[in-house]
Design an enzyme around this catalytic site. Structure first.
Site, PDB file in Angstrom:
ATOM      1  N   HIS A 190       7.362  55.545 -76.432  1.00  0.00           N
ATOM      2  CA  HIS A 190       7.020  54.169 -76.806  1.00  0.00           C
ATOM      3  C   HIS A 190       8.128  53.660 -77.738  1.00  0.00           C
ATOM      4  O   HIS A 190       8.752  54.442 -78.458  1.00  0.00           O
ATOM      5  CB  HIS A 190       5.680  54.231 -77.548  1.00  0.00           C
ATOM      6  N   ASP A 224       4.032  62.016 -81.659  1.00  0.00           N
ATOM      7  CA  ASP A 224       3.382  60.710 -81.634  1.00  0.00           C
ATOM      8  C   ASP A 224       2.040  60.909 -80.924  1.00  0.00           C
ATOM      9  O   ASP A 224       1.980  61.064 -79.708  1.00  0.00           O
ATOM     10  CB  ASP A 224       4.292  59.733 -80.869  1.00  0.00           C
ATOM     11  N   GLN A 278      -1.666  58.326 -78.149  1.00  0.00           N
ATOM     12  CA  GLN A 278      -2.470  58.410 -76.926  1.00  0.00           C
ATOM     13  C   GLN A 278      -3.142  59.770 -76.763  1.00  0.00           C
ATOM     14  O   GLN A 278      -3.780  60.028 -75.741  1.00  0.00           O
ATOM     15  CB  GLN A 278      -1.604  58.123 -75.691  1.00  0.00           C
ATOM     16  N   LYS A 323      -7.097  53.270 -81.500  1.00  0.00           N
ATOM     17  CA  LYS A 323      -7.113  53.904 -80.181  1.00  0.00           C
ATOM     18  C   LYS A 323      -8.133  55.048 -80.161  1.00  0.00           C
ATOM     19  O   LYS A 323      -8.238  55.803 -79.216  1.00  0.00           O
ATOM     20  CB  LYS A 323      -5.720  54.412 -79.829  1.00  0.00           C
ATOM     21  N   CYS A 370       5.734  48.635 -73.781  1.00  0.00           N
ATOM     22  CA  CYS A 370       6.611  49.065 -74.888  1.00  0.00           C
ATOM     23  C   CYS A 370       7.379  50.339 -74.526  1.00  0.00           C
ATOM     24  O   CYS A 370       7.619  51.198 -75.389  1.00  0.00           O
ATOM     25  CB  CYS A 370       5.841  49.262 -76.182  1.00  0.00           C
TER      26      CYS A 370
HETATM   27  N1  PLP Z   1       3.037  55.396 -79.464  1.00  0.00           N
HETATM   28  C1  PLP Z   1       2.360  55.310 -78.305  1.00  0.00           C
HETATM   29  C2  PLP Z   1       2.502  56.394 -77.290  1.00  0.00           C
HETATM   30  C3  PLP Z   1       1.531  54.211 -78.073  1.00  0.00           C
HETATM   31  O1  PLP Z   1       0.852  54.122 -76.913  1.00  0.00           O
HETATM   32  C4  PLP Z   1       1.417  53.213 -79.069  1.00  0.00           C
HETATM   33  C5  PLP Z   1       0.588  52.018 -78.822  1.00  0.00           C
HETATM   34  O2  PLP Z   1       0.309  51.642 -77.711  1.00  0.00           O
HETATM   35  C6  PLP Z   1       2.125  53.367 -80.254  1.00  0.00           C
HETATM   36  C7  PLP Z   1       2.924  54.471 -80.415  1.00  0.00           C
HETATM   37  C8  PLP Z   1       2.014  52.364 -81.349  1.00  0.00           C
HETATM   38  O3  PLP Z   1       0.731  52.337 -81.875  1.00  0.00           O
HETATM   39  P1  PLP Z   1       0.304  51.209 -82.910  1.00  0.00           P
HETATM   40  O4  PLP Z   1       0.686  49.889 -82.291  1.00  0.00           O
HETATM   41  O5  PLP Z   1      -1.176  51.381 -83.055  1.00  0.00           O
HETATM   42  O6  PLP Z   1       1.037  51.463 -84.176  1.00  0.00           O
END
Ligand code: PLP
Length: 409
Positions: free
Chosen positions: A130, A203, A206, A229, A367
């Protein structure tokens, strides 16, 4: 009922759904099939009640007062830290409260990575990260090197190993890809990186709501996630970091609560994790997150994972019935994400038609622009699963997709 049977504990889908008021909403006059859970999950009554109770009976600023309400707020807020720590098998001092995954990764980039960087140093990521797990490293001044993704959406682990080098200052990897659903072999990755003395950030955006996490067994250095999430509130999340790292890292934001002493000649810092929590925190966010965890733990993540996996298999089979539909991401180890493109319809059009049928999915690059380029698609349509989804949601998705296929034949 095959999708709700699990080796762990069978889920009572009707009872679970009854706890989500929003699932009763009609959209475009239709039953809602909410399949946009990778973007954000819906919220159970228990979590809504916890936040409501906090503001009705406990609200005051934490840590800095002697009155009864402040005590209640502080007890609830710090209790949330214990609950969140226990959920991922961490100690409470290792849990820094943040606004979410993005802020957690930025904290590591600024406070851990940047002070250690020499010109030319690298962060080894994967081609499916992401943007939140790419851009913060670049902002810190590192070069991001990406390990390739195979055609089925798996990480090319052999290529990844070869990219580990003397310039690699950090490895960063998604536990689960938000665009493909691929579950990455994070335990192997951590072992390999540590064998070369390289720290690892996972990270968990998910992963956290779908797979049990044990940061101690993983021996991961940093684990980032967002409450929203995880059936919790937006604007709240956490960073797990090994205590030794937190002790060595300088604070990254200044203000109240993160200091021990302040003088015009200089200031000293509070103990961890408070050193990284400047200003009035999101008390309700923490309390809501802990309530969501209680709720989810009560179902059990093993049962959740089994349920979502069975549904993923059902969805994968059913999607194959739609003419001209191609799934992007077919790795053997996958979480509940179905990303796809269609021959004749743009993902945007797919999303719009589905919306008219009450089916909420996400379309776009999710993203993950480098990943879209890798698969040579401008965007995908993505249906993502949560514990309250069932075969009826997939069937509604299928009917809507058949309509797309007819409209764009
Ligand atoms: N990393 C992954 C794999 C994600 O799917 C997301 C959000 O969709 C993020 C990071 C960023 O999360 P947040 O926008 O809640 O900070």
């Amino acid at each position: 009922m095959s999708a709700v049977a699990s080796a762990a504990k069978p889920l009572d889908l009707a009872a679970i759904r009854a706890q989500f008021p929003i699932l009763q909403e009609k959209v475009r006059g239709k039953r809602l099939a909410y399949l946009d859970n990778a973007a954000t999950t819906q919220k159970p009554e228990a979590m809504l009640r916890a936040i409501d109770y906090y503001y009705r009976h406990q609200n005051a600023n934490v840590h800095r007062a002697v009155h009864e309400l402040a005590e209640r707020a502080t007890t609830a807020y710090e209790g949330a830290r214990d609950r969140i720590a226990a959920f991922i098998k961490a100690s409470r001092e290792e849990i820094v409260f943040t606004r979410g995954t993005t802020e957690s990764i930025n904290l590591v980039a600024r406070s851990f990575l940047q002070p250690r960087l020499q010109p030319g140093d690298e962060v080894l990521v994967t081609g499916m990260e992401h943007h939140s797990d790419i851009v913060p490293w670049q902002l810190a001044g590192a070069k991001t090197v990406a390990a390739p993704v195979l055609d089925d959406g798996s990480l090319d682990l052999d290529a990844w190993k070869k990219l580990l080098g003397p310039r690699t200052k950090l490895v960063a990897v998604a536990q689960v890809s938000n665009s493909l659903g691929t579950i990455n072999p994070v335990a192997d990755i951590i072992r390999e990186a540590h064998a070369r003395g390289i720290p690892v950030l996972v990270d968990g955006a998910q992963g956290i709501a779908h797979l049990p996490v044990d940061v101690k067994a993983l021996d991961v250095d940093f684990y980032a996630f967002s409450a929203h999430k995880l059936y919790g509130p937006t604007g709240f999340g956490a960073l797990y970091a090994k205590r030794a790292h937190l002790e060595a890292m300088p604070p990254w934001q200044g203000g109240g609560d993160m200091i021990r002493t302040v003088a015009f000649s200089g200031s000293t810092w509070n103990e961890v994790p408070y050193k990284f929590e400047a200003g009035t925190p999101d008390m309700a966010g923490a309390i809501g997150c802990a309530a969501a965890i209680d709720w989810l733990d009560d179902i059990g993540l093993d049962a959740v994972a089994a349920h979502e996996h069975a549904l993923l298999e059902y969805g994968t089979r059913r999607l194959a019935e739609v003419p001209g539909l191609r799934i992007i991401g077919t790795a053997p180890h996958k979480a509940g994400i179905l990303s796809f493109v269609m021959d004749k319809a743009h993902p945007q059009d797919i999303g719009s038609v589905l919306d008219m049928e009450g089916v909420a999915i996400r379309t776009g690059h999710h993203c993950t622009m480098p990943l879209m380029e890798r698969f040579q698609v401008p965007a995908t349509a993505r249906a993502s699963l949560a514990v309250y989804n069932g075969e009826d949601d997939i069937d509604q998705l299928l009917a809507a997709l058949q309509k797309v296929a007819r409209l764009f034949a």
